[in-house]
Design an enzyme around this catalytic site. Sequence first.
Site, PDB file in Angstrom:
ATOM      1  N   GLU A 117     -17.937   1.795  -3.545  1.00 41.62           N
ATOM      2  CA  GLU A 117     -18.284   3.166  -3.949  1.00 41.62           C
ATOM      3  C   GLU A 117     -19.705   3.292  -4.488  1.00 41.62           C
ATOM      4  O   GLU A 117     -19.962   3.885  -5.523  1.00 41.62           O
ATOM      5  CB  GLU A 117     -17.269   3.671  -4.984  1.00 41.62           C
ATOM      6  CG  GLU A 117     -15.853   3.721  -4.419  1.00 41.62           C
ATOM      7  CD  GLU A 117     -14.852   4.285  -5.407  1.00 41.62           C
ATOM      8  OE1 GLU A 117     -15.255   5.083  -6.273  1.00 41.62           O
ATOM      9  OE2 GLU A 117     -13.671   3.947  -5.303  1.00 41.62           O
ATOM     10  N   GLY A 118     -20.642   2.711  -3.747  1.00 45.64           N
ATOM     11  CA  GLY A 118     -22.038   2.690  -4.163  1.00 45.64           C
ATOM     12  C   GLY A 118     -22.351   1.350  -4.793  1.00 45.64           C
ATOM     13  O   GLY A 118     -21.821   1.027  -5.855  1.00 45.64           O
ATOM     14  N   GLY A 154     -24.283   2.369   5.135  1.00 44.28           N
ATOM     15  CA  GLY A 154     -23.810   1.751   3.910  1.00 44.28           C
ATOM     16  C   GLY A 154     -24.128   2.692   2.772  1.00 44.28           C
ATOM     17  O   GLY A 154     -23.502   3.726   2.593  1.00 44.28           O
ATOM     18  N   CYS A 180     -12.951   7.636   4.976  1.00 42.61           N
ATOM     19  CA  CYS A 180     -13.680   7.056   6.110  1.00 42.61           C
ATOM     20  C   CYS A 180     -15.122   7.527   6.139  1.00 42.61           C
ATOM     21  O   CYS A 180     -15.443   8.562   6.730  1.00 42.61           O
ATOM     22  CB  CYS A 180     -12.980   7.424   7.427  1.00 42.61           C
ATOM     23  SG  CYS A 180     -11.323   6.755   7.580  1.00 42.61           S
ATOM     24  N   GLN A 225     -39.245   0.285  -7.026  1.00 34.15           N
ATOM     25  CA  GLN A 225     -37.882  -0.101  -7.382  1.00 34.15           C
ATOM     26  C   GLN A 225     -37.828  -1.178  -8.467  1.00 34.15           C
ATOM     27  O   GLN A 225     -36.859  -1.229  -9.233  1.00 34.15           O
ATOM     28  CB  GLN A 225     -37.131  -0.561  -6.133  1.00 34.15           C
ATOM     29  CG  GLN A 225     -36.901   0.563  -5.139  1.00 34.15           C
ATOM     30  CD  GLN A 225     -36.026   0.156  -3.963  1.00 34.15           C
ATOM     31  OE1 GLN A 225     -35.483  -0.937  -3.926  1.00 34.15           O
ATOM     32  NE2 GLN A 225     -35.905   1.046  -2.996  1.00 34.15           N
ATOM     33  N   ASN A 260     -24.052  -1.550  -6.929  1.00 34.40           N
ATOM     34  CA  ASN A 260     -24.693  -1.439  -8.240  1.00 34.40           C
ATOM     35  C   ASN A 260     -26.202  -1.314  -8.124  1.00 34.40           C
ATOM     36  O   ASN A 260     -26.846  -0.668  -8.958  1.00 34.40           O
ATOM     37  CB  ASN A 260     -24.325  -2.649  -9.098  1.00 34.40           C
ATOM     38  CG  ASN A 260     -22.886  -2.607  -9.590  1.00 34.40           C
ATOM     39  OD1 ASN A 260     -22.104  -1.736  -9.185  1.00 34.40           O
ATOM     40  ND2 ASN A 260     -22.529  -3.539 -10.449  1.00 34.40           N
ATOM     41  N   ASP A 261     -26.779  -1.910  -7.100  1.00 30.74           N
ATOM     42  CA  ASP A 261     -28.231  -1.827  -6.908  1.00 30.74           C
ATOM     43  C   ASP A 261     -28.662  -0.389  -6.615  1.00 30.74           C
ATOM     44  O   ASP A 261     -29.619   0.128  -7.203  1.00 30.74           O
ATOM     45  CB  ASP A 261     -28.654  -2.743  -5.758  1.00 30.74           C
ATOM     46  CG  ASP A 261     -28.124  -4.150  -5.931  1.00 30.74           C
ATOM     47  OD1 ASP A 261     -28.775  -4.939  -6.620  1.00 30.74           O
ATOM     48  OD2 ASP A 261     -27.039  -4.449  -5.385  1.00 30.74           O
TER      49      ASP A 261
END
Length: 614
Positions: free
Chosen positions: A418-419, A180, A173, A519, A421-422
């Site tokens: 789980e994170g 995010g 959790c 970025q 891709n960006d």
Amino acid sequence: MKRVILQKSNFLKQGVRAAGSKPIPDRSDSFVFGLFNGEINPKNIFPYPSVFNQEQVDELNELFSASFDAFDGTNEALENDLRGDLDPEMVQMLRDFGLFGMQVPEELGGLGMSNVQMARMSEIGGELDLGVSIYIGAHQSIGFKAILILGTQEMKEKYLPLVASGEKIAAFCLTEPSTGSDASSVQTRAVKQEDGSYLMNGGKIWITGGGIADIFTVFAQVPVQQEDGTIKDKMTAFIVERDFGGVTHGAPEKKMGIKCSNTAEVYFDDVRIPAENMIGEVGEGFKVAMEVLNSGRYGMGATLNGTQKGLIKKATEFAANRTQFRDKIYKFGAIQEKLARMHAEQYASEAVSYLVANAMDHKTENYHLEAACGKIFASERAWHCCDETIQVMGGMGYMFEQGVEKVMRDLRIFRIFEGTNDILRLMVGLQGLQYTGQQLAPIAKAAKSPIANAPTLIKFKMDQRAKEKGSKTAVNDLKQYVDPALHPEAQKVGEAITRFEVASKKILQKFNKDIINQQFHVKRIAEAAIELFASSAVLSRATAAQKHPTANKEEEILLAKTYIFDSLKKIHGALDQLTEQDESHWKNMAELTEKMVNADSPVLGAHPTELIHK
């Protein structure tokens, strides 16, 4: 419309610090970190690891086959998708085979598997039903992983037997409406009470297993009084039981895919948590979360190896039997290109995921960039594989009964899980560039006194010019590890590594600390790093196959050559974009985005019907 501001997550903030502000860490056990300095760190990649004896291989294959057959015979993937739940018989089968506790030590009721062994077993769910794979994967890859890898012995003895048996389901959790990728923005709070316990209030969203779990790893802010009397929130991890009271959940979410895995909001209302249920110390919550996520990511790549295999089987079988224009369609170049590339990419994906799993089994300290690369790579290659499978099968692939469109819906979440891709790309790029910055710190210091340090500076400039001209590369370092049949590929990959090092240093020298805001650049640096890692993994795997008595030696060389040819184009394509002309293009994109966000309508420009009206 209100202007949207992109927050920098802790993923990014931890990526760049002042060069030279800390001693240069030892990253020699990381292949990806080495790439940023033009080095070949062979420890966890060359030679490709051989971790089992024949008896262990036979035992694993026997368990795999028995589990695969039982899974295939019991599970009904399409029915699961329509029902949005698992049949109790299927859940019991998973319990019977110990699949809820693959990595829990045997003495605590689990199978005691290594990461490599679990990777192999994860392929079953990946091929047969990704919804079921997530049902059991989220439970153990992240749900109780903090207890397994960071918990006290008392925690392990209390909780691991319950979750390993499947008697209790575990959930992770972290995510909240404002949390995010920026994990530091958690709002759930746990306030310390006079008796030492903590009182938790808050809520989490999109929790896999949230509606069926009994044991939760929960991240909350703990207010701590500082020496100056101010209060500072410190994110902390806790084990929370539903039986504590005050834990409720919302209705199951309606999702695009993985429908048989429960996803729900979870609420904590005055939940009293014993002090001994804190994982780590106050303020270590972010560290705990990153340890769990880094440790769990490799499993996603392993799972998707199975998905790609299943898709390739479907596409190949269809192409071999489908006749159009008086010939089997596999004889057409358009189809051959799809099938060959799908297989080569699966081969690379598998090579990467097992290297990461092996590095973890050997307690490698710096494996997290490799794990992130593996997750990005596998999730995107699997998506491409599924898309091409549908294209090969045409209208048949689009039909629900074939099961491929379900795979596509299930797959889409893996580029977010789980994170995203960006964010992971930015993490790979920024942390790699940080390492490069630390390596360059002595040069930067020497430049402050150029006359006194002239020999050092001249040597550095000469080395850089030689590398830019291609007369000094990583070729020899790489070729020594590779089978002669792959020396041409090794040479080209080595040249690409050198070009990558030069490009990374140029970008860092140009932007310095402001690289965190670039970025567009960092994304392309990361893309090249991911492909360099994948190509090197393929070289290692195919080389090992040439020494194995039962390997398909010629086929593996062919797979390696096929993959690396395409990969090199991607690497150089990414690096080709690091030009002033591309920067001008990116500025246009940034300006366009600002106008879209601030306009009354994000769709700009007059409608064509207005332009052609007299």
